[in-house]
Design an enzyme around this catalytic site. Structure first.
Site, mmCIF file in Angstrom:
data_model
loop_
_atom_site.group_PDB
_atom_site.id
_atom_site.type_symbol
_atom_site.label_atom_id
_atom_site.label_comp_id
_atom_site.label_asym_id
_atom_site.label_seq_id
_atom_site.Cartn_x
_atom_site.Cartn_y
_atom_site.Cartn_z
ATOM 1 C CB CYS A 37 37.654 -66.209 43.469
ATOM 2 S SG CYS A 37 38.265 -67.383 44.702
ATOM 3 C CG HIS B 140 38.642 -69.332 39.833
ATOM 4 N ND1 HIS B 140 37.406 -69.515 39.250
ATOM 5 C CD2 HIS B 140 38.413 -68.764 41.033
ATOM 6 C CE1 HIS B 140 36.462 -69.096 40.076
ATOM 7 N NE2 HIS B 140 37.053 -68.620 41.171
#
Length: 171
Positions: free
Chosen positions: A89, A73
């Site tokens: 992440c 992301h």
């Protein structure tokens, strides 16, 4: 955009993400990864879900690759790219994750590894020369030398590279 035979390869040790089509390198991007207490998982995954503008700390795009909600992301803290700071992440600059987002689909393979021994392309990668590239800039980008690029690509005149030309880059 042709999504056939695309794959994402993420090197946690070097903190970069690469996008390939077949064995051709389409893009090389710096990333932030999971901190020691919440590491980014390694192994083979695939894109499970894509979302535009997920909001907050997720930046402009979300590309999920585990059902435990790990994803690639954007970020609202771009100064942290290159560090181990996330909850597992893979964070990217928003402009970079937008580029990746539009080129991958649900099902696109993702290979995440920690060391060079598990690199799926151990000898070299293929880089497509971009407008404004020089051998010196490419050598700097991939931490190699102009002499090595000339040698592996058997270039007769290193001053004559052109956009779209494919060069081998040693690992």
């Amino acid at each position: 955009m042709n999504n056939i035979n695309k794959k994402i390869v993420i090197n946690l040790e070097q903190r970069y993400l690469e996008l390939y089509q077949n064995s051709e390198l389409l893009g090389h991007y710096p990333v932030a990864i999971g901190k020691a207490s919440t590491p980014t998982p390694t192994g083979n995954f695939e894109v499970l879900l894509k979302r535009k503008n997920p909001g907050g700390a997720l930046g402009s795009r979300w590309i999920q690759f585990t059902w435990q909600t790990h994803g690639i992301h954007g970020t609202n803290q771009p100064w942290l790219i290159g560090q181990a700071v996330s909850n597992g992440c893979v964070r990217m600059y928003n402009t970079d994750v937008k580029d990746i987002y539009k080129q991958v689909e649900v099902g696109t393979p993702i290979h995440i590894y920690n060391n060079l021994n598990s690199n799926p392309n151990p000898d070299y990668t293929i880089y497509k020369v971009q407008p404004g590239d020089t051998l010196y800039k490419i050598a700097q980008k991939f931490n190699t030398s102009v002499a090595e690029l000339v040698k592996i690509n058997q270039l007769k005149n290193p001053d004559l590279i052109h956009p779209g030309q494919k060069l081998k880059i040693t690992q």
